[in-house]
Design a protein around this motif. Structure first.
Motif, PDB file in Angstrom:
ATOM      1  N   ARG A 152       0.977  -1.080  -0.141  1.00  0.00           N
ATOM      2  CA  ARG A 152      -0.218   0.200  -0.302  1.00  0.00           C
ATOM      3  C   ARG A 152       0.751   1.436   0.247  1.00  0.00           C
ATOM      4  O   ARG A 152       1.729   1.179  -0.799  1.00  0.00           O
ATOM      5  N   ASN A 153       0.409   2.081   0.471  1.00  0.00           N
ATOM      6  CA  ASN A 153       1.021   4.072   0.380  1.00  0.00           C
ATOM      7  C   ASN A 153       2.548   3.596   1.845  1.00  0.00           C
ATOM      8  O   ASN A 153       3.308   3.789   1.719  1.00  0.00           O
ATOM      9  N   GLN A 184      -2.362   8.076   6.702  1.00  0.00           N
ATOM     10  CA  GLN A 184      -0.465   8.275   7.078  1.00  0.00           C
ATOM     11  C   GLN A 184      -0.486   6.648   6.663  1.00  0.00           C
ATOM     12  O   GLN A 184       0.754   6.532   6.429  1.00  0.00           O
ATOM     13  N   LYS A 234      -1.687   4.060   8.552  1.00  0.00           N
ATOM     14  CA  LYS A 234      -1.503   2.913  10.565  1.00  0.00           C
ATOM     15  C   LYS A 234      -2.877   1.629  10.293  1.00  0.00           C
ATOM     16  O   LYS A 234      -2.292   1.141  10.732  1.00  0.00           O
ATOM     17  N   GLU A 252      -5.315  -5.708  -4.793  1.00  0.00           N
ATOM     18  CA  GLU A 252      -5.155  -4.357  -3.889  1.00  0.00           C
ATOM     19  C   GLU A 252      -4.604  -3.485  -3.294  1.00  0.00           C
ATOM     20  O   GLU A 252      -4.214  -2.202  -2.753  1.00  0.00           O
ATOM     21  N   VAL A 253      -3.575  -4.465  -2.393  1.00  0.00           N
ATOM     22  CA  VAL A 253      -2.496  -3.945  -1.702  1.00  0.00           C
ATOM     23  C   VAL A 253      -1.439  -3.787  -2.247  1.00  0.00           C
ATOM     24  O   VAL A 253      -0.175  -3.138  -1.155  1.00  0.00           O
TER      25      VAL A 253
HETATM   26  N1  LIG Z   1      -2.482   0.162  -2.429  1.00  0.00           N
HETATM   27  C1  LIG Z   1      -2.204   1.398  -2.419  1.00  0.00           C
HETATM   28  N2  LIG Z   1      -1.503   2.046  -2.651  1.00  0.00           N
HETATM   29  C2  LIG Z   1      -0.686   3.247  -2.602  1.00  0.00           C
HETATM   30  N3  LIG Z   1      -1.138   3.936  -1.831  1.00  0.00           N
HETATM   31  C3  LIG Z   1      -2.623   3.473  -0.977  1.00  0.00           C
HETATM   32  C4  LIG Z   1      -2.494   2.320  -1.606  1.00  0.00           C
HETATM   33  N4  LIG Z   1      -4.047   1.349  -0.867  1.00  0.00           N
HETATM   34  C5  LIG Z   1      -4.039   2.848   0.277  1.00  0.00           C
HETATM   35  N5  LIG Z   1      -3.427   3.281  -0.498  1.00  0.00           N
HETATM   36  C6  LIG Z   1      -3.162   4.988   0.699  1.00  0.00           C
HETATM   37  O1  LIG Z   1      -2.934   5.158   1.960  1.00  0.00           O
HETATM   38  C7  LIG Z   1      -3.237   6.234   3.163  1.00  0.00           C
HETATM   39  C8  LIG Z   1      -3.719   5.448   4.277  1.00  0.00           C
HETATM   40  O2  LIG Z   1      -4.575   4.818   4.744  1.00  0.00           O
HETATM   41  P1  LIG Z   1      -4.876   4.423   5.908  1.00  0.00           P
HETATM   42  O3  LIG Z   1      -6.112   3.857   5.456  1.00  0.00           O
HETATM   43  O4  LIG Z   1      -3.926   3.119   6.714  1.00  0.00           O
HETATM   44  O5  LIG Z   1      -4.952   5.680   6.438  1.00  0.00           O
HETATM   45  P2  LIG Z   1      -4.903   5.836   8.359  1.00  0.00           P
HETATM   46  O6  LIG Z   1      -3.726   6.767   8.582  1.00  0.00           O
HETATM   47  O7  LIG Z   1      -5.136   4.492   9.015  1.00  0.00           O
HETATM   48  O8  LIG Z   1      -5.884   7.320   8.600  1.00  0.00           O
HETATM   49  P3  LIG Z   1      -6.980   7.759   9.113  1.00  0.00           P
HETATM   50  O9  LIG Z   1      -6.280   7.989  10.438  1.00  0.00           O
HETATM   51  O10 LIG Z   1      -8.065   7.928   8.675  1.00  0.00           O
HETATM   52  O11 LIG Z   1      -7.664   6.709   9.629  1.00  0.00           O
HETATM   53  C9  LIG Z   1      -4.513   6.462   2.005  1.00  0.00           C
HETATM   54  O12 LIG Z   1      -4.226   7.840   1.724  1.00  0.00           O
HETATM   55  C10 LIG Z   1      -5.090   5.000   1.261  1.00  0.00           C
HETATM   56  O13 LIG Z   1      -5.134   5.890  -0.779  1.00  0.00           O
END
Ligand SMILES: Nc1ncnc2c1ncn2[C@@H]1O[C@H](COP(=O)(O)OP(=O)(O)OP(=O)(O)O)[C@@H](O)[C@H]1O
Ligand SMILES: [Mg+2]
Length: 365
Positions: free
Chosen positions: A12-13, A34, A36, A59-60
């Motif tokens: 993912r990110n 970010q 998490k 999708e990961v």
């Molecule tokens: N396959 C992927 N490749 C790159 N980035 C991705 C992918 N899938 C998701 N993301 C991005 O990862 C970012 C972080 O997602 P995540 O759900 O972990 O955030 P979070 O820190 O849990 O935020 P929140 O506090 O809002 O729950 C998102 O902006 C999303 O667009």
């Protein structure tokens, strides 16, 4: 069970990294979006199933890459073990302790975790099917036999319902209905018995967790609600007899509506806080606390039945909880490894003992 290291690549990110969690409470802290939840999701995927976010396996993979890899070192079944999952295209490759496995189901026997994500609030907020799914997935995880019974039950039910619809247009088919009744009753009775036993145990444990979370102010009860007047103490044979009677007396209704109106597919699990239905009367914080207690109870039952305490993954659980409830989650877990995400700075400061991971733009510090 304790995760000692988590490594990820193109996931993912998240920026490629290895993290080394502590054996107690690990707080994953940072602003929105970010990474998490992505981190928590990676830890969950080692259970062998799909993401709790309902996304597809591929999708990961990071949007700019064509594969992703995650790897954990964990202590389980009294030894150090490793597991790796590689995602490429639509395929998933799983390796446990250096040996490639034909399917990710092999992970279930090695690694276990329980996850709470905000979607799990639907356990209370939505209709009975969410609650049945929760109990069914727990009993199937416990015994493979239950998964076989559940799948048979659903197949027979579908066949019976097809036939009921046909009978409306071809009344002579009514005589063949009994072909499906006995197998349906047999699987249904076994399914209900396993569910009732599980709910009884879950209720006992959830009561204690909820007492802890609510500082002794609230009593949480979980009850199995049967569509066929089945009682907790009924034996499998008694359950079967009651189902048989219901199918008999409900036959006309079944034919008129074209569906089977009684049986485990129509049952529910009632969640009560201080004797009041949580769906109708509980506040947001109370509902969150109740679902959380259910999830912690699920972990506790797993530990009892499998001899290994699962890793507990809590996503976004702290919002809407008052500081007393937050304190219980952050500081009262001694025997399990917990991962808990939060956005509030004050939450990480509340943690007395444990490790904090700061996530910023996919980088984990
Ligand atoms: N396959 C992927 N490749 C790159 N980035 C991705 C992918 N899938 C998701 N993301 C991005 O990862 C970012 C972080 O997602 P995540 O759900 O972990 O955030 P979070 O820190 O849990 O935020 P929140 O506090 O809002 O729950 C998102 O902006 C999303 O667009
Ligand atoms: Mg999140």
């Amino acid at each position: 069970m304790k995760v000692t290291a988590l490594k990820f690549e193109n996931y993912r990110n998240l920026k490629n990294n290895i993290i080394k969690p502590c054996a107690g409470v690990n707080v994953i802290y940072g602003d929105n979006a970010q990474g998490k939840t992505n981190l928590l999701e990676a830890l969950w995927l080692f259970c062998g199933g799909h993401s709790f976010r309902g996304s597809k396996d591929n999708e990961v993979i990071n949007w700019n890459k064509d594969f992703a890899k995650i790897e954990i070192n964990f202590f389980g079944q009294e030894r150090e073990q490793t597991a790796k999952i590689e995602f490429k295209g639509s395929k998933k490759r799983v390796e446990i302790n250096g040996v490639q496995k034909s399917s990710s189901a092999a992970l279930i026997e090695k690694y276990c975790a329980v996850v709470f994500s905000p979607d799990h609030l639907n356990l209370i907020k939505r209709g009975p099917s969410e609650r049945r799914k929760f109990v069914d997935s727990a009993i199937c995880r416990e015994k493979l036999k239950n998964a076989v019974i559940l799948s048979r039950y659903n197949k027979i039910l579908t066949q019976r319902n097809y036939l009921l619809k046909d009978i409306l247009n071809h009344p002579s088919l009514e005589d063949t209905l009994s072909v499906w009744d006995e197998p349906l009753i047999k699987c249904g009775a076994l399914l209900i018995k396993s569910r009732i036993e599980y709910v009884k145990l879950l209720s006992k444990k959830a009561l204690l967790y909820h007492k802890g979370i609510s500082n002794g102010k609230e009593e949480l009860k979980i009850k199995y609600i049967s569509s066929a007047d089945i009682q907790e103490s009924d034996s499998v044979e008694e359950i079967a007899e009651k189902l048989r009677n219901k199918l008999k007396t409900g036959k006309k209704d079944d034919i008129r509506t074209g569906i089977t109106n009684y049986g485990p597919h129509r049952d529910d699990i009632e969640i009560l806080i201080n004797e009041k239905n949580a769906k109708t009367f509980a506040s947001q914080g109370q509902q969150r606390s109740a679902v959380l207690s259910l999830k912690l109870a699920e972990a506790s039952v797993l530990k009892e039945r499998m001899g290994e305490e699962p890793v507990i993954l809590l996503d976004d659980v702290l919002s809407e909880l008052d500081s007393g409830r937050q304190d219980f989650l952050l500081n009262e877990f001694n025997d399990c490894q917990v991962f808990i995400t939060c956005c509030e700075k004050s939450n990480k400061e509340q943690l007395k003992d444990g490790k904090i991971f700061f996530v910023k733009d996919g980088e984990i510090l």
